[in-house]
Design a protein around this motif. Structure first.
Motif, PDB file in Angstrom:
ATOM      1  N   THR A  98      65.040 -35.834 -44.644  1.00 48.44           N
ATOM      2  CA  THR A  98      65.289 -37.140 -44.030  1.00 48.44           C
ATOM      3  C   THR A  98      63.976 -37.838 -43.678  1.00 48.44           C
ATOM      4  O   THR A  98      63.822 -39.050 -43.877  1.00 48.44           O
ATOM      5  CB  THR A  98      66.148 -36.979 -42.767  1.00 48.44           C
ATOM      6  OG1 THR A  98      67.423 -36.432 -43.137  1.00 48.44           O
ATOM      7  CG2 THR A  98      66.367 -38.306 -42.063  1.00 48.44           C
ATOM      8  N   GLU A 101      62.080 -38.811 -47.132  1.00 48.56           N
ATOM      9  CA  GLU A 101      62.668 -39.880 -47.925  1.00 48.56           C
ATOM     10  C   GLU A 101      62.542 -41.242 -47.240  1.00 48.56           C
ATOM     11  O   GLU A 101      62.756 -42.278 -47.876  1.00 48.56           O
ATOM     12  CB  GLU A 101      64.143 -39.579 -48.228  1.00 48.56           C
ATOM     13  CG  GLU A 101      65.051 -39.594 -47.030  1.00 48.56           C
ATOM     14  CD  GLU A 101      66.443 -39.049 -47.340  1.00 48.56           C
ATOM     15  OE1 GLU A 101      66.635 -38.481 -48.442  1.00 48.56           O
ATOM     16  OE2 GLU A 101      67.342 -39.183 -46.493  1.00 48.56           O
ATOM     17  N   ALA A 201      75.603 -43.927 -55.384  1.00 45.60           N
ATOM     18  CA  ALA A 201      74.590 -43.734 -54.342  1.00 45.60           C
ATOM     19  C   ALA A 201      73.414 -42.911 -54.851  1.00 45.60           C
ATOM     20  O   ALA A 201      72.263 -43.175 -54.487  1.00 45.60           O
ATOM     21  CB  ALA A 201      75.221 -43.078 -53.117  1.00 45.60           C
ATOM     22  N   TYR A 205      69.580 -44.017 -54.697  1.00 48.27           N
ATOM     23  CA  TYR A 205      68.629 -43.125 -54.020  1.00 48.27           C
ATOM     24  C   TYR A 205      67.434 -42.833 -54.925  1.00 48.27           C
ATOM     25  O   TYR A 205      66.280 -42.806 -54.475  1.00 48.27           O
ATOM     26  CB  TYR A 205      69.321 -41.825 -53.621  1.00 48.27           C
ATOM     27  CG  TYR A 205      68.406 -40.807 -52.996  1.00 48.27           C
ATOM     28  CD1 TYR A 205      68.128 -40.836 -51.630  1.00 48.27           C
ATOM     29  CD2 TYR A 205      67.802 -39.814 -53.769  1.00 48.27           C
ATOM     30  CE1 TYR A 205      67.272 -39.901 -51.053  1.00 48.27           C
ATOM     31  CE2 TYR A 205      66.957 -38.887 -53.209  1.00 48.27           C
ATOM     32  CZ  TYR A 205      66.687 -38.931 -51.849  1.00 48.27           C
ATOM     33  OH  TYR A 205      65.829 -38.018 -51.284  1.00 48.27           O
ATOM     34  N   LEU A 210      68.083 -46.392 -51.443  1.00 51.39           N
ATOM     35  CA  LEU A 210      68.762 -45.653 -50.371  1.00 51.39           C
ATOM     36  C   LEU A 210      67.874 -44.489 -49.945  1.00 51.39           C
ATOM     37  O   LEU A 210      67.133 -43.928 -50.750  1.00 51.39           O
ATOM     38  CB  LEU A 210      70.109 -45.108 -50.872  1.00 51.39           C
ATOM     39  CG  LEU A 210      71.205 -46.112 -51.174  1.00 51.39           C
ATOM     40  CD1 LEU A 210      72.460 -45.387 -51.663  1.00 51.39           C
ATOM     41  CD2 LEU A 210      71.537 -46.975 -49.969  1.00 51.39           C
ATOM     42  N   PRO A 211      67.934 -44.130 -48.665  1.00 52.06           N
ATOM     43  CA  PRO A 211      68.783 -44.734 -47.633  1.00 52.06           C
ATOM     44  C   PRO A 211      68.131 -45.897 -46.889  1.00 52.06           C
ATOM     45  O   PRO A 211      68.791 -46.613 -46.147  1.00 52.06           O
ATOM     46  CB  PRO A 211      69.018 -43.567 -46.667  1.00 52.06           C
ATOM     47  CG  PRO A 211      67.727 -42.794 -46.749  1.00 52.06           C
ATOM     48  CD  PRO A 211      67.268 -42.895 -48.197  1.00 52.06           C
ATOM     49  N   GLU A 214      69.549 -49.838 -47.410  1.00 56.60           N
ATOM     50  CA  GLU A 214      70.975 -50.040 -47.667  1.00 56.60           C
ATOM     51  C   GLU A 214      71.457 -51.418 -47.237  1.00 56.60           C
ATOM     52  O   GLU A 214      72.318 -52.013 -47.890  1.00 56.60           O
ATOM     53  CB  GLU A 214      71.811 -48.952 -46.983  1.00 56.60           C
ATOM     54  CG  GLU A 214      73.294 -49.053 -47.311  1.00 56.60           C
ATOM     55  CD  GLU A 214      74.074 -47.795 -46.974  1.00 56.60           C
ATOM     56  OE1 GLU A 214      75.219 -47.674 -47.428  1.00 56.60           O
ATOM     57  OE2 GLU A 214      73.525 -46.934 -46.260  1.00 56.60           O
ATOM     58  N   ARG A 361      62.333 -38.046 -56.708  1.00 54.87           N
ATOM     59  CA  ARG A 361      63.660 -38.322 -56.159  1.00 54.87           C
ATOM     60  C   ARG A 361      64.734 -38.109 -57.224  1.00 54.87           C
ATOM     61  O   ARG A 361      65.844 -37.665 -56.927  1.00 54.87           O
ATOM     62  CB  ARG A 361      63.726 -39.752 -55.616  1.00 54.87           C
ATOM     63  CG  ARG A 361      62.786 -40.022 -54.462  1.00 54.87           C
ATOM     64  CD  ARG A 361      62.771 -41.503 -54.086  1.00 54.87           C
ATOM     65  NE  ARG A 361      63.940 -41.884 -53.306  1.00 54.87           N
ATOM     66  CZ  ARG A 361      63.953 -42.059 -51.987  1.00 54.87           C
ATOM     67  NH1 ARG A 361      62.853 -41.869 -51.274  1.00 54.87           N
ATOM     68  NH2 ARG A 361      65.040 -42.421 -51.360  1.00 54.87           N
TER      69      ARG A 361
END
Length: 426
Positions: A98, A101, A201, A205, A210-211, A214, A361
């Motif tokens: 988290t 990213e 999604a 991403y 994302l995220p 968004e 990613r």
């Protein structure tokens, strides 16, 4: 996405890179979490080895008719601890992911430091803003006077930041898109592609929408997203793949609808055709060997510049500063076209090298010709160029004193021979 091994190897350098983006140090926090995760994985491995040994002892005891209850109890206790460590390691993994990213790409060393566009550097200029010999109008004034650019009807049926084009002006926008596609496919070696306008999604991403961004996307009720640019589906065509070195470079182009919520754009370009919720753009995407990405970045930018040169639209190339470079980019060149009606330079294309940021990613890799090594590809994307903004530039640059608009020579074959757009032709 960042490689945590790089952060482990050079935490100070990582923090310095984030500081260029105006962000606080994060390496220590990430490495602390990483240590906890690795400690738990180590305990998990040790406990698994011990359970395997206990299992053998229990088997031997049972074959010999001995009492294995104490060993079985110890094994069960170990199993509970293993479950706890496994959950803990997974939680740390999620927390680290988290954080990573949400952190932007590391900027190239030659990107100038600065808070915003005021620190961008002009690298070159092609052509000079022309004196039209009269007070030029802005595109929306021209379009409305011609009866071919309708904002009020679009607002009635769709809301703000939508436009209806009519007649020869609508045809000229189509002509611009077709002209650019033909140029990039026939002269620049890009493969024409028609892409989905809706993506899942995982795809959003993969290219970094994302995220973090968004709120800038339009989301459907079945959890798909309208694409903000064809970069998203084009780049993701290699997601999860290992590409043979001989296939590189891969160059793709698409003329597509693009959809953006324009979150945070209140009060900016509220009149006219510049900042729309829906617009058309010719996108250029390259997937390349890391050793060639700098040369590919230059090549892609020249391809976009060629569009403006053929249309005889003065432009300048900008090197974006640290504060103006997008989240996923390591380095970006913007092309700014001169708009006589606004009497200013406005962005018409951005060409970015993301290096391995998107590839990590997407898990997009290449395999060397000898088959011995596998590594992440580099991905690049650029507008080649934004069709609506090119239309604006043509309208304002080729306007005449009577409010008509000359059609540039390269577009005339796509216009059925129309050389001039005037009100009586609508």
């Amino acid at each position: 996405m960042h490689d945590i091994r790089t952060i482990r190897a050079e935490p100070d350098a990582f923090d310095a890179a984030m500081a260029r983006r105006g962000l606080p140090p994060r390496a220590a926090e990430i490495l602390d979490l990483d240590k906890i995760r690795r400690d738990r994985l180590t305990r998990l491995q040790e406990a698994q080895a011990k359970r395997n040994a206990l299992s053998k002892q229990i088997g031997q005891l049972r074959r010999q008719g001995g009492d294995s209850r104490m060993l079985a109890s110890e094994s069960a206790s170990l199993a509970l601890k293993m479950e706890e460590d496994e959950r803990g390691a997974a939680e740390m993994d999620g927390t680290i992911k988290t954080i990573l990213e949400g952190l932007p790409n590391i900027l190239d060393a030659d990107v100038p430091d600065g808070p915003d566009e005021s620190a961008n550097i002009v690298l070159k200029q092609w052509g000079e803003p022309r004196d039209l010999g009269f007070a030029p109008k802005q595109h929306f004034e021209l379009g409305e006077a011609l009866g071919m650019m309708d904002f009020s009807t679009a607002a009635k049926i769709a809301g703000a930041r939508f436009t209806i084009l009519r007649g020869p002006l609508a045809r000229m926008e189509r002509a611009i898109g077709q002209f650019m596609l033909d140029l990039h496919t026939s002269e620049h070696g890009y493969e024409e592609t028609i892409v989905p306008l809706l993506v899942n999604a995982a795809t959003a991403y993969g290219t970094g929408q994302l995220p973090k961004f968004e709120e800038d996307l339009f989301k459907t009720t079945d959890a798909r997203y309208l694409i903000p640019t064809a970069e998203v589906p084009l780049t993701n065509t290699v997601a999860g793949e290992i590409i043979a070195e001989k296939r590189l470079p891969i160059r793709l182009t698409a003329l597509s609808e693009c959809f953006r919520s324009e979150a945070g754009a209140a009060g900016r370009d509220t009149r006219g055709y510049i900042r729309q919720h829906e617009f058309r753009k010719v996108e250029l995407v390259s997937i390349v060997h890391p050793d060639t990405s700098d040369a590919e970045h230059e090549r892609m930018t020249v391809c976009a510049e060629r569009v403006l040169e053929l249309l005889n639209l003065p432009y300048r190339r900008m090197l974006l500063s640290s504060g103006d470079t997008g989240f996923g980019a390591a380095k970006t060149f913007d092309l700014e076209v001169w708009l006589p009606g606004q009497h200013m330079w406005r962005e018409i294309s951005s060409c970015s090298n993301t290096r391995g940021f998107q590839a990590r990613r997407m898990n997009a890799r290449w395999r060397s010709a000898d088959g011995k090594s596998v590594a992440y590809v580099h991905t690049l994307n650029g507008s080649g160029v934004a069709v609506g903004r090119a239309l604006i530039a043509v309208m304002e640059t080729y306007q005449q004193a009577d409010g008509s608009i000359l059609v540039p020579d390269p577009l005339r074959p796509y216009m059925g021979g129309i050389e001039r757009i005037a009100a009586h032709e609508s």
